[in-house]
Design an enzyme around this catalytic site. Structure first.
Site, mmCIF file in Angstrom:
data_model
loop_
_atom_site.group_PDB
_atom_site.id
_atom_site.type_symbol
_atom_site.label_atom_id
_atom_site.label_comp_id
_atom_site.label_asym_id
_atom_site.label_seq_id
_atom_site.Cartn_x
_atom_site.Cartn_y
_atom_site.Cartn_z
ATOM 1 N N ARG A 146 3.393 50.997 29.441
ATOM 2 C CA ARG A 146 3.806 50.733 27.966
ATOM 3 C C ARG A 146 2.236 50.058 27.594
ATOM 4 O O ARG A 146 1.321 49.134 28.831
ATOM 5 C CB ARG A 146 4.714 49.577 27.874
ATOM 6 C CG ARG A 146 4.882 48.706 26.652
ATOM 7 C CD ARG A 146 5.688 47.515 25.918
ATOM 8 N NE ARG A 146 6.700 47.955 25.801
ATOM 9 C CZ ARG A 146 8.385 47.753 25.191
ATOM 10 N NH1 ARG A 146 7.490 46.371 24.344
ATOM 11 N NH2 ARG A 146 9.134 49.134 24.807
ATOM 12 N N HIS A 155 8.074 55.708 21.232
ATOM 13 C CA HIS A 155 8.836 54.715 21.894
ATOM 14 C C HIS A 155 9.764 55.988 22.159
ATOM 15 O O HIS A 155 11.242 55.666 21.835
ATOM 16 C CB HIS A 155 9.419 53.820 21.079
ATOM 17 C CG HIS A 155 9.875 53.072 21.869
ATOM 18 N ND1 HIS A 155 9.695 52.820 23.718
ATOM 19 C CD2 HIS A 155 10.525 51.311 21.318
ATOM 20 C CE1 HIS A 155 9.833 51.944 24.131
ATOM 21 N NE2 HIS A 155 10.795 51.420 22.868
ATOM 22 N N GLN A 194 13.229 54.796 23.734
ATOM 23 C CA GLN A 194 13.711 54.094 23.169
ATOM 24 C C GLN A 194 14.645 55.485 22.345
ATOM 25 O O GLN A 194 16.618 55.095 21.989
ATOM 26 C CB GLN A 194 13.852 53.243 21.960
ATOM 27 C CG GLN A 194 14.256 52.914 21.031
ATOM 28 C CD GLN A 194 15.186 51.559 21.655
ATOM 29 O OE1 GLN A 194 14.678 50.866 22.202
ATOM 30 N NE2 GLN A 194 16.404 51.952 21.571
ATOM 31 N N ASP A 199 12.865 49.078 11.592
ATOM 32 C CA ASP A 199 12.752 48.048 13.277
ATOM 33 C C ASP A 199 11.578 47.766 12.538
ATOM 34 O O ASP A 199 11.749 47.616 11.747
ATOM 35 C CB ASP A 199 11.880 49.695 13.070
ATOM 36 C CG ASP A 199 10.978 48.856 14.927
ATOM 37 O OD1 ASP A 199 11.338 48.011 15.247
ATOM 38 O OD2 ASP A 199 9.851 49.025 15.087
ATOM 39 N N CYS A 205 16.482 48.821 17.506
ATOM 40 C CA CYS A 205 15.637 49.004 19.143
ATOM 41 C C CYS A 205 16.159 47.834 19.451
ATOM 42 O O CYS A 205 15.858 47.218 20.578
ATOM 43 C CB CYS A 205 14.666 49.628 18.927
ATOM 44 S SG CYS A 205 13.335 48.713 18.709
ATOM 45 N N ARG A 226 19.989 51.828 27.194
ATOM 46 C CA ARG A 226 19.207 51.576 27.523
ATOM 47 C C ARG A 226 18.643 51.679 29.069
ATOM 48 O O ARG A 226 18.257 53.080 29.603
ATOM 49 C CB ARG A 226 17.523 50.740 26.810
ATOM 50 C CG ARG A 226 17.195 50.119 26.330
ATOM 51 C CD ARG A 226 16.391 51.061 25.409
ATOM 52 N NE ARG A 226 15.239 51.267 26.340
ATOM 53 C CZ ARG A 226 13.863 50.602 25.196
ATOM 54 N NH1 ARG A 226 14.138 49.753 24.972
ATOM 55 N NH2 ARG A 226 12.997 51.006 26.813
HETATM 56 N N1 NVA Z 1 7.487 49.167 16.535
HETATM 57 C C1 NVA Z 1 7.794 48.239 17.805
HETATM 58 C C2 NVA Z 1 9.318 48.588 18.726
HETATM 59 C C3 NVA Z 1 9.295 47.202 19.556
HETATM 60 C C4 NVA Z 1 10.207 47.729 20.889
HETATM 61 C C5 NVA Z 1 6.496 47.442 18.363
HETATM 62 O O1 NVA Z 1 5.994 48.058 18.301
HETATM 63 O O2 NVA Z 1 6.746 46.790 18.735
HETATM 64 N N1 CP Z 2 13.090 48.073 22.916
HETATM 65 C C1 CP Z 2 12.663 47.736 23.584
HETATM 66 O O1 CP Z 2 11.413 48.453 23.262
HETATM 67 O O2 CP Z 2 12.128 46.861 23.516
HETATM 68 P P1 CP Z 2 11.902 45.534 24.857
HETATM 69 O O3 CP Z 2 11.018 45.281 23.776
HETATM 70 O O4 CP Z 2 12.080 44.155 24.315
HETATM 71 O O5 CP Z 2 10.877 46.323 25.451
#
Ligand code: NVA
Ligand code: CP
Length: 309
Positions: free
Chosen positions: A102, A129, A132, A223, A263, A291
């Protein structure tokens, strides 16, 4: 060997193979049958951003597959002190069997994958992502919403939206995106998705009107308006997104049996109302649980294709 960086890198049938594996392994997991598909394998999990679901699902997932997960926060490993991504990749991939990352720029993930000796999975970048979205598709299937659905995404044109574009484009369903002006999707990603949509027959449309997007649809999703790394823009963003909350007034334009996906984490009172969130909590938390199962499907598929050209 294959990496899982975006849904764009896979055919529809490959994505469906991963989903089938996820469903099979989910059924086994529910029976407490933990089949060691990845016995004694190690998954390195590099996190440059926070996570609840991604960390817990991958770490539990690899354990239930007979392996072990290594949580590598960038604040604990030398990457956080400036060791180059390509060196990190060359070191870690000589010791583990698979890596999930990540990170921020998508190019950092691509660089890691380029130098990695083992399959790499995108656990979220600024652009995509995809793990997800595999989960979301699995959830749509389970709730009877994967057969030619009309889906609406309301909110920020971000990593989640981009992965929704790719999912719709690969699977061939209709997706309507409603974003405020100035918060549209990345043009290059849109172009790529529309090219896949031409092949699959997917109908993807863009606009600024949430009601237009949601009208008569089967699946509504959104989101956060402030993604990780955008905290400094919070105030400006909250203003820009006024009128984009998914609430019962907006949901009344969807089909009566429409489902709402998120998500998570969800910011109630911003992108979704408390009422709408709680009304759809069963679907949302099944999505969160999925997930775990979707991640296993992806890892086992990549493991099975380790020796592909
Ligand atoms: N768009 C959000 C998704 C979190 C799972 C982010 O990147 O923070
Ligand atoms: N939806 C998701 O990726 O959650 P986290 O940021 O908690 O991993």
């Amino acid at each position: 060997m294959r990496h899982f960086l975006t849904l764009a890198d896979f055919t529809k049938s490959e994505l469906l193979e991963m989903i089938d594996l996820a469903r099979k392994i989910k059924a086994q997991t529910k029976r407490k049958e933990f089949v060691p598909y990845m016995e004694q394998q190690t998954l390195g999990m590099i996190f440059e951003k926070s996570s609840t679901r991604t960390r817990v699902s991958f770490e539990t997932g690899i354990y239930q597959l007979g392996g072990v997960g290594l949580f590598l926060s960038s604040s604990d490993i030398q990457l956080g002190r400036g060791e180059p991504m390509k060196d990190t990749a060359r070191v870690i991939s000589r010791m583990v069997d698979m890596v999930m990352i990540r990170t921020f720029e998508h190019s950092k993930l691509e660089e890691f994958a380029h130098y990695s000796k083992v399959p790499v999975i995108n656990g979220l970048t600024d652009d995509y992502h995809p793990v997800q979205l595999m989960t979301d598709y699995l959830t749509m299937l389970e709730f009877g919403k994967a057969d030619n659905p009309v889906c609406a995404y309301v909110g920020d044109g971000n990593n989640m939206t981009h992965s929704w574009l790719m999912l719709a484009a690969k699977m061939g369903f209709e997706l309507r995106v409603a974003t405020p002006k100035g918060y549209e999707c990345n043009e290059a990603i849109v172009k790529k998705a529309l090219a896949f949509a031409k092949e699959s027959g997917a109908k993807i449309t863009f606009g600024n009107d949430p009601v237009e997007a949601v009208k008569g649809c089967d699946v509504v999703t959104t989101d956060t308006w402030v993604s990780m790394g955008q905290e400094d823009e919070k105030e400006i963003r909250l203003k820009a997104f006024e009128g984009y909350m998914v609430d019962e007034a907006l949901m009344s334009h969807a089909k009566d049996d429409a489902i709402f996906l998120h998500c998570l984490p969800a910011y109630r009172g911003y992108e979704v109302s408390e009422e709408t969130f709680e009304k759809h909590a069963d679907v949302i938390f099944t999505e969160a649980e999925n997930r775990l199962h979707a991640q296993k499907g992806i890892m086992v598929w990549l493991d099975n294709h380790r020796n592909d050209d």
